[in-house]
Design a protein around this motif. Structure first.
Motif, PDB file in Angstrom:
ATOM      1  N   ARG A 144       0.815  -1.215   0.000  1.00  0.00           N
ATOM      2  CA  ARG A 144       0.000   0.000   0.000  1.00  0.00           C
ATOM      3  C   ARG A 144       0.850   1.267   0.000  1.00  0.00           C
ATOM      4  N   GLY A 145       2.154   1.119  -0.166  1.00  0.00           N
ATOM      5  CA  GLY A 145       3.029   2.286  -0.230  1.00  0.00           C
ATOM      6  C   GLY A 145       3.688   2.656   1.080  1.00  0.00           C
ATOM      7  N   GLY A 146       3.598   1.770   2.066  1.00  0.00           N
ATOM      8  CA  GLY A 146       4.232   2.041   3.348  1.00  0.00           C
ATOM      9  C   GLY A 146       5.745   1.913   3.291  1.00  0.00           C
ATOM     10  N   ARG A 147       6.386   2.478   4.313  1.00  0.00           N
ATOM     11  CA  ARG A 147       7.845   2.434   4.424  1.00  0.00           C
ATOM     12  C   ARG A 147       8.222   1.853   5.777  1.00  0.00           C
ATOM     13  N   LEU A 148       9.408   1.309   5.874  1.00  0.00           N
ATOM     14  CA  LEU A 148       9.950   0.869   7.146  1.00  0.00           C
ATOM     15  C   LEU A 148      10.746   2.022   7.750  1.00  0.00           C
ATOM     16  N   ILE A 149      10.440   2.378   8.989  1.00  0.00           N
ATOM     17  CA  ILE A 149      11.165   3.424   9.705  1.00  0.00           C
ATOM     18  C   ILE A 149      11.720   2.802  10.980  1.00  0.00           C
ATOM     19  N   ALA A 150      13.038   2.830  11.147  1.00  0.00           N
ATOM     20  CA  ALA A 150      13.689   2.192  12.288  1.00  0.00           C
ATOM     21  C   ALA A 150      14.402   3.238  13.134  1.00  0.00           C
ATOM     22  N   PHE A 151      14.386   3.040  14.446  1.00  0.00           N
ATOM     23  CA  PHE A 151      15.144   3.931  15.324  1.00  0.00           C
ATOM     24  C   PHE A 151      15.685   3.133  16.498  1.00  0.00           C
ATOM     25  N   GLY A 152      16.712   3.673  17.141  1.00  0.00           N
ATOM     26  CA  GLY A 152      17.317   3.022  18.294  1.00  0.00           C
ATOM     27  C   GLY A 152      17.723   4.036  19.334  1.00  0.00           C
ATOM     28  N   GLY A 153      17.961   3.561  20.554  1.00  0.00           N
ATOM     29  CA  GLY A 153      18.358   4.448  21.642  1.00  0.00           C
ATOM     30  C   GLY A 153      19.853   4.609  21.727  1.00  0.00           C
ATOM     31  N   SER A 154      20.566   3.558  22.112  1.00  0.00           N
ATOM     32  CA  SER A 154      22.013   3.601  22.280  1.00  0.00           C
ATOM     33  C   SER A 154      22.718   3.525  20.924  1.00  0.00           C
ATOM     34  N   PRO A 155      24.027   3.822  20.882  1.00  0.00           N
ATOM     35  CA  PRO A 155      24.775   3.642  19.624  1.00  0.00           C
ATOM     36  C   PRO A 155      24.657   2.229  19.055  1.00  0.00           C
ATOM     37  N   ASP A 177       2.937   3.047   7.307  1.00  0.00           N
ATOM     38  CA  ASP A 177       4.352   2.813   7.568  1.00  0.00           C
ATOM     39  C   ASP A 177       4.518   1.717   8.616  1.00  0.00           C
ATOM     40  N   ILE A 178       5.732   1.178   8.680  1.00  0.00           N
ATOM     41  CA  ILE A 178       6.114   0.159   9.661  1.00  0.00           C
ATOM     42  C   ILE A 178       7.212   0.772  10.516  1.00  0.00           C
ATOM     43  N   VAL A 179       7.017   0.846  11.805  1.00  0.00           N
ATOM     44  CA  VAL A 179       7.998   1.462  12.704  1.00  0.00           C
ATOM     45  C   VAL A 179       8.575   0.385  13.613  1.00  0.00           C
ATOM     46  N   ILE A 180       9.900   0.291  13.631  1.00  0.00           N
ATOM     47  CA  ILE A 180      10.581  -0.726  14.414  1.00  0.00           C
ATOM     48  C   ILE A 180      11.533  -0.045  15.383  1.00  0.00           C
ATOM     49  N   ALA A 181      11.434  -0.390  16.667  1.00  0.00           N
ATOM     50  CA  ALA A 181      12.240   0.234  17.719  1.00  0.00           C
ATOM     51  C   ALA A 181      13.277  -0.755  18.240  1.00  0.00           C
TER      52      ALA A 181
END
Length: 403
Positions: free
Chosen positions: A49-60, A108-112
């Protein structure tokens, strides 16, 4: 302790690390295989459907995983896999919640990614915002994600390795559902499929598309197979290279104790692994020590300047010239063992008197056959995701052995 006793103690520690990983890998993927198969389906629907994967993290270290998953989806290394949109959020901008507020959209798909001692509050806020926005959310601790996968261990290195296998599996198997368009919400049914070049990998692609469950069952079986593959490859990597790892740990410990520093490098997914190596050495270790380390993949200005003005082969060797001193050490990560910029950097490091460590896949390539590093760890596989996962175990073991 005598040198022999010290070697024996380190050897026992290495075997204990392997045993812990083997059991955690088996338990985790046996427990989560069905949910992973169903998550692949949900992710495929979002991408369709046109979504994107967006990833983020806390520590290095967590941010290295965010970058790793993004590069895998955007730049697929397996023939037949399509490029899918993915973004890694870093600490260079605002907090993840603020960045997601600016860019996240429905579908979108958000991964932490979050280590156990990271501050979970910001991740929880970011995921809550993403869910309100209509995103599918994934997490690896209790931070309010729709899909949460909790590794069965308290050891950060082992948790991170299991999570790396998990997101590689998601990336590999989400593509299966693109070949079953009738199973994706909003897509036209396509009842019969030609599996083509992928048939030897996924024979079920050629079956008739009548319902979801048979496809999920096949994907679930693939999850089991991939988990078993990395389990066996981790055993090969840590067992067959035991002497190389122990020798590298001893040499690296000596270098750092004498005031040296560690340089780390790699390309693509291996670049994110170099980020992780540096994050691990800068962090307090099992014996209480944090060590100086420089990530040669980190500065985009330096990398693009050298690549543009001289060429891609020089992006690491020029930095070795700038930063490397006699008595320092360099660790190079390469899945092939043949990357020109890695080979150039190893050569420059040797000329300048650095201790050199290489972790390579396949048969070791030129790095192994020509002994281009002082200590060479070979992961004998031609499957890039599995190589990277086993190499993560190897450099985590190295970090723990150095202390």
């Amino acid at each position: 302790m005598t040198a022999t006793a010290t070697h024996d103690a380190l050897d026992a520690h290495l075997l204990a690390m392997l045993a812990a990983r083997t059991e955690a890998n088996r338990e985790f993927f046996e427990e989560e295989a069905d949910r992973l198969a169903r998550l692949c389906h949900r992710m495929a629907e979002r991408f369709a459907r046109g979504g994107r994967l967006i990833a983020f993290g806390g520590s290095p270290a967590s941010r290295s995983d965010a970058r790793h998953v993004a590069v895998e989806f955007v730049h697929p290394v397996i023939v037949g896999k399509r490029a899918l949109p993915a973004i890694a959020l870093t600490a260079d901008g605002a907090e993840p919640a603020r960045q997601l507020d600016l860019i996240a959209r429905e579908d979108d798909i958000v991964i932490a990614f979050l280590a156990q001692d990271d501050d979970a509050a910001e991740a929880t806020r970011a995921l809550a915002l993403a869910r309100r926005r209509g995103c599918l959310t994934i997490g690896f601790s209790r931070v309010g994600a729709e899909w949460e996968f909790e590794p069965p261990t308290d050891e950060d290195h082992v948790r991170q390795e299991l999570v790396e296998t998990l997101y590689h599996v998601l990336w590999e198997l989400v593509h299966v559902f693109f070949d079953h368009r009738g199973l994706l919400a909003g897509r036209d049914v396509r009842r019969v499929h030609d599996a083509g070049a992928s048939s030897f990998l996924y024979p079920f692609l050629a079956e008739r598309e009548l319902e979801l469950e048979p496809v999920v069952a096949d994907v679930r079986h693939s999850v089991f197979m991939k988990a078993a593959e990395i389990g066996a490859l981790r055993v090969q990597t840590l067992n067959d290279n035991r002497d190389a790892l122990l020798g590298a740990a001893s040499a690296l410990h000596g270098s750092l104790e004498r005031g040296g520093k560690l340089l780390a490098l790699g390309n693509g997914g291996s670049a994110t692994d170099a980020m992780d190596v540096v994050a691990d050495f800068r962090r307090e270790g099992v014996a209480g020590g944090a060590w100086p380390a420089i990530d040669l993949t980190e500065d985009s200005g330096i990398l693009t300047a050298i690549a543009n003005d001289i060429g891609i082969d020089a992006i690491f060797s020029r930095q070795v010239i700038a930063y490397g001193l006699r008595g320092d050490a360099l660790i190079a990560l390469s899945t092939s063992g043949n990357s020109r910029n890695v080979i150039e950097a190893l050569g420059e490091a040797r000329r300048r008197g650095l201790e050199t460590i290489a972790m390579v896949g396949y048969d070791g390539g030129r790095v192994a056959s020509e002994r281009l590093a002082d200590h060479v760890v070979v992961t004998r596989s031609e499957h890039i995701p599995r190589i990277q996962e086993a190499q993560a175990s190897a450099y985590h073991a190295l970090r723990e052995l150095v202390g």
